[in-house]
Design an enzyme around this catalytic site. Structure first.
Site, mmCIF file in Angstrom:
data_model
loop_
_atom_site.group_PDB
_atom_site.id
_atom_site.type_symbol
_atom_site.label_atom_id
_atom_site.label_comp_id
_atom_site.label_asym_id
_atom_site.label_seq_id
_atom_site.Cartn_x
_atom_site.Cartn_y
_atom_site.Cartn_z
ATOM 1 N N LYS A 57 -16.783 35.257 -54.386
ATOM 2 C CA LYS A 57 -16.332 33.761 -55.035
ATOM 3 C C LYS A 57 -16.312 32.901 -53.824
ATOM 4 C CE LYS A 57 -14.711 32.912 -59.414
ATOM 5 N NZ LYS A 57 -14.833 34.494 -60.118
ATOM 6 N N GLU A 95 -4.392 26.272 -56.227
ATOM 7 C CA GLU A 95 -5.431 25.825 -56.528
ATOM 8 C C GLU A 95 -5.135 24.455 -57.619
ATOM 9 O OE1 GLU A 95 -9.727 28.009 -58.003
ATOM 10 O OE2 GLU A 95 -8.942 27.261 -59.483
ATOM 11 N N HIS A 147 -13.065 33.479 -72.218
ATOM 12 C CA HIS A 147 -14.486 32.914 -71.080
ATOM 13 C C HIS A 147 -15.546 34.151 -71.764
ATOM 14 C CE1 HIS A 147 -11.270 31.545 -68.001
ATOM 15 N NE2 HIS A 147 -10.264 32.848 -68.713
ATOM 16 N N ARG A 174 -29.156 34.350 -62.478
ATOM 17 C CA ARG A 174 -29.624 35.213 -63.706
ATOM 18 C C ARG A 174 -30.431 33.536 -64.595
ATOM 19 N NH1 ARG A 174 -25.909 35.182 -67.387
ATOM 20 N NH2 ARG A 174 -24.180 35.181 -66.292
#
Lengths: 168, 499
Positions: free
Chosen positions: B116, B200, B235, B295
């Site tokens: 990340k 954040e 998610h 991918r």
């Protein structure tokens, strides 16, 4: 048209019981306003016609359970006669243990007639790469086992019945 | 073009790749674990090789097993599909080492985008906006508060060293920031042995909008527009669509350009997806890089529907060294596509995965209706792999037409034998907020109560009537033996679970 009942079926959805009478070409569900006409286009499907309008209902059998798909809705209907082979729920001195999630039975650690203490491991299940030991919730005697090693079992289905210990 | 491609995957995506191979004149090799012996994907390819026991770790995730199968079958290329080893840099490296053409980007790119931090840095260097955030140099409560103030509330305080929700606290304003920072630090310290905090900006009701990119080895990189994947639970995506109701043409162009810049910046090759979070709507919306998936994605058919291209076919061409068949100006989205993922899950029981056998399974057909699956009537749905049964993708002229088409298709898609989220998907499609296009990543959480089902009496009566007609004889007179004789269990292929 002769009002000859071909068969009467007692069906259960969750806690509600319904009586359904099948005649030669029509079927009547207790409580429904009017009987439906029916036909059998194929093995998996039953045509139910109500007010001239047709709905194709797909049906499948799985031991005592019937699955029905009606226009996007799915119903699970039990057709076992009331009282027979009902292992689920409160028979007086018995308790059934079942899996909390779909799992594989890895080990059956006891046999019918064996006495167990509270927290003794009676079964080991495996799901999502984790082992899940099933323990006796209290002391008792194993009354019946309803699974074998290697079985894939569903949540809520009784796997093992525990009886009260003889001397207590 | 490669001669023989090994599909290092299973289920619906393996069937999909085999189909592209047939069209390309490439021989396909399927691999299967013991639990998948005889499965549709194993039969869809020209050849099939057994690779191990049911457990994924010992089969589909085993690099030695996959490479062994490639050797044994004489394959010269490998397609990793999605999940499993598809983003495993070591696997890509091993394929290269074994002289196998890997259908995907180079191992180094997979590695870089897998981190990340490295991915964020690469994006920032490429001028792609990232979610505003900072690791305060002063790690005391006061320092964290100052960082939060500079970013602008609301913020989320996260553990630098980890994830999974641990060491995370949302601070809506300056009031509690000190306490929340202290709590996050303690949790992070306990969970990861490192209390370093990162702050954040918290995006409000963000949408998850991703851009499909394709890059060849000749320097051409294009984007194939967006997919809005905001309808998700924990998610896990449930519904994806294109175009995104939130994007104006100008925003689409800007995001597409940013995705292409991102792909170029990291030397990308083959198919990939750049995921963004979008705050707001229309021209005023702000988008931020979330991550890059190196991918092919599950929801790739949504893009195929609106652009009319075959992404897997293009993947094979790129892997064979051919130039991309399209330039950016050749690509234009048309109409609206929606994908619904049908899972063996029980929404009424916390979406618990289900296992069982498909007693009835009939895919809907019609104009603009596509179903990608790796199952058939009689297939066993097991706990070894993810519970995806099938993907339903519809394409129509407009969003309302696509929603109507998806709903009609689901109503004509009987799946019996395991509980599924089929009825739940129908309720999602019917939800007023979904129809209005007001979707964001918190949608399912917010409207959970609305989505609980309530069976209609008319449907229930029809079901009861049909079940009664279906019975071979009066159940109250017959015993269990009569039922067993009629049970489809005796007709179906048996399966064994090996540990």
């Amino acid at each position: 048209m002769e009002n000859h009942v071909v068969k009467r079926v007692i069906a259960r959805i969750d806690d509600e019981t319904f009586e359904v009478d099948v005649f030669d070409g029509t079927v009547s569900v207790a409580g429904a306003a009017a009987p439906f006409a029916w036909d059998r286009p194929e093995a998996d499907a039953v045509g139910i016609i109500s007010d001239g309008r047709r709905r194709t209902v797909f049906v499948a059998a799985d031991r005592d359970r019937r699955w029905a798909f009606v226009d996007g809705a799915v119903f699970e209907v039990d057709v076992a006669p009331a009282g027979a082979r009902r292992r689920l729920g409160s028979r007086h001195h018995h308790e059934s243990l079942s899996a909390p999630m779909p799992a594989t039975v890895v080990k059956v650690a006891v046999a019918p007639g064996v006495a167990v203490a509270r927290d003794d491991i009676v079964l080991i299940l495996e799901a999502m790469k984790m082992e899940l030991p099933i323990r006796a919730p209290r002391a008792g005697v194993v009354e019946a086992i309803h699974c074998r090693e290697g079985d894939l079992v569903q949540p809520g289905v009784p796997l093992l019945d525990l009886d009260e210990p003889d001397a207590e | 073009m490669m001669k023989r491609l090994l599909i290092a995957n299973r289920g619906e995506i393996a069937v999909r790749i085999a189909r592209a191979c047939r069209e390309a004149g490439v021989e396909s090799v399927a691999v299967y674990s013991e639990a998948d012996r005889g499965a549709p994907h194993a039969r869809a390819a020209d050849r099939a090789v057994a690779i191990g026991p049911a457990s994924a770790a010992a089969s589909y995730l085993s690099i030695p097993a996959i490479l062994g199968a490639a050797r044994e079958s004489g394959a010269d290329a490998v397609h990793p599909g999605y999940g499993f080893l598809s983003e495993n840099a070591a696997f890509a490296e091993a394929c290269a080492g074994a002289g196998l053409a890997f259908v995907g980007p180079p191992a180094a790119v997979i590695e870089r985008m897998g981190s990340k931090i490295a991915a964020r840095e690469a994006m920032q260097a490429a001028g792609v906006p990232v979610v505003p955030g900072v690791t305060p140099r002063d790690q005391h409560d006061a320092g964290v508060a100052a960082a939060a103030a500079s970013l602008g509330y609301p913020v989320i305080v996260k553990a630098s060293a980890g994830g999974g929700g641990k060491g995370m606290r949302v601070a809506r304003d300056a009031e509690d920031i000190g306490e929340l920072a202290a709590a996050a630090r303690r949790e992070a310290e306990a969970a990861f042995g490192d209390g370093t905090l990162y702050v954040e900006r918290l995006l409000e009701r963000p949408r998850h909008v991703e851009i499909q990119v394709m890059a060849d080895r000749h320097g051409r990189v294009v984007h194939l527009f967006e997919r809005d994947c905001s309808v998700q639970r924990r998610h896990q995506k449930i519904i994806e669509e294109s175009p995104s109701p939130a994007l104006s043409p100008a925003l689409r162009d800007r995001m597409g350009a940013a995705a292409v810049a991102a792909a170029r910046a990291v030397g990308y090759e083959n198919a990939g997806t750049v995921e963004f979070l979008v705050e707001g709507e229309g021209d005023e919306a702000r988008f931020y890089f979330l991550e890059m998936n190196t991918r092919l994605q599950v929801e790739h058919p949504v893009t195929e529907a609106v652009t009319g291209v075959d992404l897997v076919r293009a993947q094979l061409a790129v892997a064979a060294g051919e130039p991309l068949p399209w330039r950016q100006e050749d690509l234009a989205p048309r109409g609206h596509a929606i994908e619904c993922r049908l899972y063996a899950e029980d929404p009424a029981a916390g979406f618990l995965p289900q296992a069982g056998t498909l007693l009835v399974y009939r895919e809907p057909v019609g104009p603009g209706v596509r179903v990608d699956s790796g199952v058939e009537r009689g297939s066993a749905i097991s706990v070894h792999y993810d519970p995806l049964i099938a993907k339903l993708i519809v394409h129509a002229e407009s969003r309302p037409a696509a929603i109507a088409r998806a709903e009609a298709a689901l109503r004509a898609f009987p799946v019996l034998g395991v509980r599924t989220n089929g009825p739940y998907l129908i309720r999602l499609l019917q939800h007023a907020e979904f129809r209005r296009g007001g979707i964001h990543t918190g949608f399912i959480g917010e409207h959970g109560a609305d989505l609980a089902g309530c069976p209609a009496a008319a449907d229930r009566d029809a079901a009861l009537a049909a079940v009664a007609v279906f019975e071979p004889e009066a159940v109250s007179a017959a015993g269990p033996a009569a039922l067993a004789a009629r049970s489809p269990w005796t007709d179906l292929r048996g399966w064994r679970i090996t540990s």
